[in-house]
Design an enzyme around this catalytic site. Structure first.
Site, PDB file in Angstrom:
ATOM      1  CB  CYS A 103     -19.906  28.214  55.744  1.00  0.00           C
ATOM      2  SG  CYS A 103     -19.539  26.254  55.410  1.00  0.00           S
TER       3      CYS A 103
ATOM      4  N   GLY B 246     -18.702  27.240  61.842  1.00  0.00           N
ATOM      5  CA  GLY B 246     -19.253  26.304  62.681  1.00  0.00           C
ATOM      6  C   GLY B 246     -19.626  26.623  64.218  1.00  0.00           C
TER       7      GLY B 246
ATOM      8  CG  ASP C 260     -24.349  28.650  68.441  1.00  0.00           C
ATOM      9  OD1 ASP C 260     -23.284  29.421  68.679  1.00  0.00           O
ATOM     10  OD2 ASP C 260     -25.462  28.824  67.898  1.00  0.00           O
TER      11      ASP C 260
ATOM     12  NE  ARG D 137     -23.401  30.673  66.194  1.00  0.00           N
ATOM     13  CZ  ARG D 137     -24.179  30.546  65.004  1.00  0.00           C
ATOM     14  NH1 ARG D 137     -24.122  31.024  63.672  1.00  0.00           N
ATOM     15  NH2 ARG D 137     -25.155  29.864  65.285  1.00  0.00           N
TER      16      ARG D 137
HETATM   17 ZN   LIG Z   1     -21.785  25.702  55.945  1.00  0.00          ZN
END
Ligand SMILES: [Zn+2]
Length: 407
Positions: free
Chosen positions: A238, A281, A318, A320
Site C-alpha cells: 500500500c 488495493g 478482491d 488476488r
Molecule cells: Zn492501505
C-alpha cells in the site's frame, strides 16, 4: 564488448519445469529482438520490462550488449537451499526457483548472447522504521546489537523475486484448465501475448507483473528448520500508507506490527519473514482504490459499504489469487509458521492449502484499536465483517501508531 556468436543461438535449450537439476530444467530464454531465440512467452523484468523494451526501441541499449554479473551474487545467494518444492509436478509455479543462480549456471549461454537473466537477487540491508524507534523508546523492543542494532535499525536479508509463471501450475491455482486459462489471459491482456494461444509448446510466461520482495530477520540459514520458530507476514503493498503513512487505511500499522513481531521472534532464536507483494488495493491497483476512497469520503464511511463500493466499481471485491504468494514460503523451505501475522482468512486458507502448517496458537490477530480516532478504523471494521480475525488483544499505542500485543 563481446560480440555474441550467432551460430550458437540456433540451438534453443528447452524448459522442463519441475526438473530437479537446473541444467535439465533449462534456462528461461526470453525474446528481446526480432528473430532472437526463445523458449518462454513474455519479457524479463516484470512490471519494468516495458521500460527496457522502450529503451531498446529507442536504440539506447547497444544491440550486442552482454550483461556482466561479476561480484553480483552475494554469499547469501547460496544460503537458500534447494528443497522438494523446487521440483516435481506440484512444484512452485509463479516464479523460477533457480532464478538467483542463473549467472552461476548459465554464464556460458549468457556470454553467447542468449537473453537469460537472473529473476531473483539476494542482498542485505538495514531498515530504519520510525515505529521501531517508538517501540524501543517505550521499552517494548530492546536493541541487541545484531538483529536490532544499537541505533534501532533492523538487520535484514532482502530478496527480490520477479514473476515467471509455469502456465499449467498457475492455471491449477486459478482452478482452470490450462487452455482456457491461456485464452483468458490472452484476451484479458488485450491480445498482448499472442504466443499464449499460438505456441502451446511454450508453457512458461514472464508476465508484466510486479516483483515480490522478502525481508528476512534473523539468521537466514535457519529458514525451514523445523526446530526453529518462524514468524511471518505476507503484506500486500500500500504505497500511500506503507510509504507515506496516509490515514485512510490500516496497512502501515499492520506492516509495522509484523516487523515488531518478526524482531521479537528473531531475538528469541527464531526467524522472521515479511513477504511484500505488488498487489495494491487487493490487486485492483491505485486508481480503483482512490475512487473507492472518494466514495467513502463522500458518504458516511460505513464499514458495511466498504467492500460493496469496490464491487460497484470493479465487479469484484478482491482480485488476488493467494495461492501465488504461498510459493515464496515453499521456495524458502518453510513448511510451518509458528507466529502467523495475518488476519486474512484468504491468506491463511491458501497457506494451509499449500501444505504449510499454521500453528494454532500462533494465529495472532492484527490490532483493530490502533486506528481508534482515524478513518482507518472503517477498513478494520469492514474486514472484520469479512471474517478477518482482529481480536482486541492489544493494550497500548506508541510512537507513530505501533500497537503492542498484550503479554
Ligand atoms: Zn492501505
Amino acid at each position: 564488448m563481446i560480440t555474441p556468436d550467432t551460430r550458437q543461438l540456433e540451438i534453443i535449450p528447452s524448459v522442463n519445469w519441475g526438473e530437479e537439476s537446473p541444467f535439465k530444467r533449462g534456462p528461461l530464454i526470453s525474446i528481446n529482438r526480432k528473430d532472437a531465440p526463445r523458449n518462454v512467452i513474455g519479457n524479463y523484468g516484470g512490471q519494468y520490462g516495458l521500460y527496457r523494451a522502450g529503451a531498446d526501441a529507442a536504440g539506447r541499449i547497444p544491440s550486442n550488449f552482454i550483461p556482466d554479473y561479476t561480484d553480483a551474487l552475494s554469499p547469501m545467494t547460496f544460503a537458500i537451499r534447494q528443497n522438494e518444492n523446487w521440483q516435481g509436478v506440484n512444484c512452485i509455479a509463479s516464479f523460477d526457483p533457480f532464478g538467483h543462480l542463473v549467472p552461476k549456471h548459465f554464464s556460458g549461454l549468457i556470454a553467447g548472447g542468449y537473453n537469460i537473466r537472473p529473476t531473483i537477487a539476494i542482498t542485505s540491508g538495514r531498515l530504519n522504521l520510525p515505529e521501531i524507534h517508538g517501540a524501543v523508546a517505550a521499552g517494548l523492543l530492546k536493541p541487541d546489537g545484531d538483529i536490532l542494532t544499537d541505533n534501532n535499525r533492523i538487520n535484514v536479508t532482502k530478496i527480490a523475486i520477479e514473476p515467471g509463471w509455469h502456465l499449467p501450475g498457475i492455471a491449477k491455482y486459478y482452478g482452470r484448465d490450462e487452455k482456457a486459462f491461456r485464452e483468458g489471459i490472452y484476451y484479458g491482456t488485450g491480445e498482448s501475448y499472442a504466443a499464449l494461444v499460438t505456441a502451446s509448446d511454450l508453457n512458461v510466461f514472464l508476465p508484466a507483473h510486479g516483483e515480490t520482495t522478502v525481508y528476512v530477520i534473523g539468521d537466514i540459514n535457519k529458514l525451514g528448520d523445523p526446530d526453529v520458530e518462524h514468524a511471518a507476514r505476507t503484506h500486500d503493498k500500500c504505497g500511500s500508507s506503507d510509504t507515506h503513512r496516509a490515514n485512510i487505511c490500516s496497512c502501515a500499522p499492520a506492516l509495522m506490527w509484523g516487523y515488531e513481531q518478526a524482531v521479537l521472534t528473531a531475538q528469541s532464536g527464531g526467524v522472521g519473514i515479511i513477504v511484500y507483494t505488488e498487489a495494491e488495493g487487493r490487486g485492483h491497483g491505485v486508481v480503483p482504490k482512490n475512487l473507492v476512497y472518494n466514495a467513502r469520503l463522500a458518504g458516511e464511511d460505513r464499514p458495511e459499504d466498504y467492500f460493496p463500493a469496490t464491487v460497484r466499481m470493479t465487479g469484484i471485491e478482491d482480485l488476488r489469487e493467494q495461492m501465488i504468494m504461498t510459493d515464496v514460503y515453499r521456495w524458502l523451505g518453510v513448511n510451518k509458521i509458528d507466529v502467523w501475522l495475518s488476519g486474512s482468512p484468504h491468506k491463511t486458507n491458501a497457506m494451509k492449502a499449500a501444505g504449510i502448517q499454521i500453528a494454532a496458537d500462533a494465529d495472532r490477530p492484527v490490532p483493530p484499536d490502533r486506528m481508534e480516532n482515524d478513518t482507518g478504523q472503517t477498513e478494520w471494521a469492514a474486514k472484520m465483517l469479512r471474517e478477518y480475525r482482529y481480536a482486541p488483544r492489544l493494550q497500548s499505542t506508541t510512537g507513530s501508531g505501533l500497537v503492542v500485543p498484550a503479554a
